[in-house]
Design a protein around this motif. Structure first.
Motif, mmCIF file in Angstrom:
data_model
loop_
_atom_site.group_PDB
_atom_site.id
_atom_site.type_symbol
_atom_site.label_atom_id
_atom_site.label_comp_id
_atom_site.label_asym_id
_atom_site.label_seq_id
_atom_site.Cartn_x
_atom_site.Cartn_y
_atom_site.Cartn_z
ATOM 1 N N LEU A 9 0.849 -1.191 0.000
ATOM 2 C CA LEU A 9 0.000 0.000 0.000
ATOM 3 C C LEU A 9 0.883 1.239 0.000
ATOM 4 O O LEU A 9 1.087 1.881 1.044
ATOM 5 C CB LEU A 9 -0.930 0.018 1.220
ATOM 6 C CG LEU A 9 -2.142 -0.913 1.215
ATOM 7 C CD1 LEU A 9 -1.705 -2.332 1.560
ATOM 8 C CD2 LEU A 9 -3.174 -0.432 2.212
ATOM 9 N N PRO A 10 1.445 1.599 -1.141
ATOM 10 C CA PRO A 10 2.382 2.728 -1.173
ATOM 11 C C PRO A 10 1.736 4.068 -0.850
ATOM 12 O O PRO A 10 2.447 5.050 -0.586
ATOM 13 C CB PRO A 10 2.913 2.697 -2.613
ATOM 14 C CG PRO A 10 1.861 1.983 -3.394
ATOM 15 C CD PRO A 10 1.279 0.972 -2.467
ATOM 16 N N HIS A 11 0.403 4.130 -0.850
ATOM 17 C CA HIS A 11 -0.259 5.413 -0.592
ATOM 18 C C HIS A 11 -0.479 5.662 0.897
ATOM 19 O O HIS A 11 -0.993 6.730 1.269
ATOM 20 C CB HIS A 11 -1.609 5.458 -1.310
ATOM 21 C CG HIS A 11 -2.603 4.462 -0.810
ATOM 22 N ND1 HIS A 11 -2.488 3.111 -1.038
ATOM 23 C CD2 HIS A 11 -3.741 4.620 -0.066
ATOM 24 C CE1 HIS A 11 -3.506 2.485 -0.471
ATOM 25 N NE2 HIS A 11 -4.281 3.373 0.123
ATOM 26 N N VAL A 12 -0.093 4.695 1.768
ATOM 27 C CA VAL A 12 -0.231 4.916 3.206
ATOM 28 C C VAL A 12 1.140 4.842 3.861
ATOM 29 O O VAL A 12 2.117 4.379 3.262
ATOM 30 C CB VAL A 12 -1.182 3.891 3.858
ATOM 31 C CG1 VAL A 12 -2.529 3.875 3.146
ATOM 32 C CG2 VAL A 12 -0.560 2.504 3.907
ATOM 33 N N VAL A 13 1.200 5.297 5.103
ATOM 34 C CA VAL A 13 2.423 5.222 5.905
ATOM 35 C C VAL A 13 2.205 4.142 6.962
ATOM 36 O O VAL A 13 1.248 4.212 7.739
ATOM 37 C CB VAL A 13 2.739 6.569 6.577
ATOM 38 C CG1 VAL A 13 4.019 6.455 7.403
ATOM 39 C CG2 VAL A 13 2.872 7.670 5.531
ATOM 40 N N GLY A 14 3.068 3.142 6.969
ATOM 41 C CA GLY A 14 2.879 2.004 7.857
ATOM 42 C C GLY A 14 3.551 2.167 9.202
ATOM 43 O O GLY A 14 4.501 2.949 9.373
ATOM 44 N N GLY A 15 3.052 1.417 10.171
ATOM 45 C CA GLY A 15 3.637 1.435 11.501
ATOM 46 C C GLY A 15 3.240 0.212 12.297
ATOM 47 O O GLY A 15 2.394 -0.589 11.882
ATOM 48 N N VAL A 16 3.869 0.063 13.455
ATOM 49 C CA VAL A 16 3.579 -1.047 14.368
ATOM 50 C C VAL A 16 3.382 -0.484 15.762
ATOM 51 O O VAL A 16 4.157 0.359 16.226
ATOM 52 C CB VAL A 16 4.728 -2.078 14.388
ATOM 53 C CG1 VAL A 16 4.428 -3.196 15.383
ATOM 54 C CG2 VAL A 16 4.957 -2.652 12.997
ATOM 55 N N PHE A 17 2.324 -0.957 16.426
ATOM 56 C CA PHE A 17 2.003 -0.557 17.796
ATOM 57 C C PHE A 17 1.688 -1.853 18.545
ATOM 58 O O PHE A 17 0.541 -2.245 18.689
ATOM 59 C CB PHE A 17 0.798 0.391 17.777
ATOM 60 C CG PHE A 17 0.525 1.092 19.078
ATOM 61 C CD1 PHE A 17 1.221 2.253 19.406
ATOM 62 C CD2 PHE A 17 -0.432 0.626 19.964
ATOM 63 C CE1 PHE A 17 0.968 2.919 20.603
ATOM 64 C CE2 PHE A 17 -0.692 1.272 21.154
ATOM 65 C CZ PHE A 17 0.004 2.432 21.472
ATOM 66 N N TYR A 18 2.750 -2.540 18.991
ATOM 67 C CA TYR A 18 2.623 -3.896 19.535
ATOM 68 C C TYR A 18 2.656 -3.879 21.060
ATOM 69 O O TYR A 18 3.690 -3.591 21.664
ATOM 70 C CB TYR A 18 3.747 -4.769 18.991
ATOM 71 C CG TYR A 18 3.905 -6.122 19.663
ATOM 72 C CD1 TYR A 18 2.810 -6.971 19.840
ATOM 73 C CD2 TYR A 18 5.149 -6.548 20.109
ATOM 74 C CE1 TYR A 18 2.958 -8.209 20.457
ATOM 75 C CE2 TYR A 18 5.312 -7.788 20.719
ATOM 76 C CZ TYR A 18 4.215 -8.609 20.891
ATOM 77 O OH TYR A 18 4.357 -9.828 21.504
ATOM 78 N N PRO A 19 1.533 -4.196 21.701
ATOM 79 C CA PRO A 19 1.529 -4.310 23.165
ATOM 80 C C PRO A 19 1.958 -5.710 23.591
ATOM 81 O O PRO A 19 1.351 -6.711 23.201
ATOM 82 C CB PRO A 19 0.059 -4.041 23.529
ATOM 83 C CG PRO A 19 -0.724 -4.447 22.313
ATOM 84 C CD PRO A 19 0.189 -4.340 21.126
ATOM 85 N N LEU A 20 3.019 -5.772 24.375
ATOM 86 C CA LEU A 20 3.577 -7.055 24.800
ATOM 87 C C LEU A 20 2.834 -7.531 26.049
ATOM 88 O O LEU A 20 3.259 -7.314 27.187
ATOM 89 C CB LEU A 20 5.075 -6.907 25.077
ATOM 90 C CG LEU A 20 5.836 -8.156 25.530
ATOM 91 C CD1 LEU A 20 5.623 -9.316 24.591
ATOM 92 C CD2 LEU A 20 7.313 -7.843 25.696
#
Length: 278
Positions: A111-122
């Motif tokens: 999805l090149p039109h969005v900015v990706g990220g990770v929000f991982y709760p351990l």
């Protein structure tokens, strides 16, 4: 919560399962607004939205448009993430983050039109449990510095333990967490069943469990290994194995762990300083 009153985000939550059910009220309590909740099961989305006053639910399992938001947060099963990303129609330039411990950041490259990220709760999430989010480690990763900074700021409104963790480290953390949490819980289930047969409560093991965890957190766990496997107590091992013959699956687990303990202690780097044996 270490809430920053200057930070108030509008967040669209995709998912209504165990993680989302804990995140939704926590985000609201931290001062953020939920732009909406979506789930493949509309009734589940509606039920979760009803617990957070003023939060709308997207009552369709097949969406092509989403309300505007500062962050689109995917709290769905790992296997569903690619399908949800392909199905959703995120606004151009939108920040989209998932909460998975194993799915790489590169999943957003499709999805090149969005900015990706990770929000991982351990943490482990179960219905009916109340979590202290201040103590939940949050592992953050962003495709751009700006995205990462925003996710870090969001994390600090929830938790006192927030850090940037790249994909390889996060995946290693997740494997370690499976051993520490999921496998341990399964072993406790076996313990519970064995005790229940003798009309004994699992609580009988509580002091032992507390001491085991405290000792493992205070020392390298391999160095404080105790028990019949560690001391090669063949008669005790044989009695245990005989007692488990009616439970072949549990016997296989017992034998595998016994072998693993013994091989680990035989390794050159192993240093068994266990003290009193159980």
């Amino acid at each position: 919560m270490t809430s920053d009153p200057a930070l108030s985000l509008r967040i669209m939550l995709l998912g209504a399962g165990r993680v989302a059910s804990q995140l939704a009220p926590a985000l609201r309590h931290a001062g953020h607004q939920l732009a909406g909740i979506w789930s493949r099961t509309p009734a589940t989305a509606a039920a979760l939205a009803a617990t957070v006053p003023g939060t709308p639910a997207l009552l369709t399992p097949d969406f092509t448009a989403l309300p505007p938001a500062d962050l689109y947060l995917l709290a769905v099963p790992d296997a569903a993430i690619p399908a949800v990303l392909a199905q959703a129609r995120f606004p151009a330039g939108a920040l989209v983050a998932h909460t998975s411990g194993t799915v790489p950041l590169s999943v957003f490259e499709a999805l090149p039109h969005v900015v990706g990220g990770v929000f991982y709760p351990l943490q482990t999430f179960s219905a009916g449990r109340i979590l202290d989010w201040r103590a939940v480690p949050l592992c953050i990763e962003g495709a751009t510095p700006a995205a990462q900074d925003l996710l870090l700021a969001l994390g600090h409104t929830l938790s006192g333990s927030v850090q940037v963790v790249g994909t390889p480290q996060r995946q290693a953390i997740h494997i370690a967490a499976v051993f520490a949490c999921n496998f341990t819980n399964h072993l406790l289930g076996i313990s519970h069943a064995l005790l229940a047969e003798q009309q004994l409560p699992l609580a009988l093991l509580a002091p032992l469990l507390h001491e085991t965890v405290e000792k493992a957190l205070a020392n390298p766990p391999f160095t404080v290994q105790t028990g019949p496997a560690a001391r090669h107590d063949a008669p005790t091992l044989a009695r245990h194995q005989a007692a488990l013959t009616d439970y072949p699956a549990w016997l296989a687990v017992y034998n595998a762990l016994t072998s693993s303990i013994q091989k680990q202690l035989e390794a050159p780097a192993a240093n068994n300083q266990g003290g009193i044996e159980l």
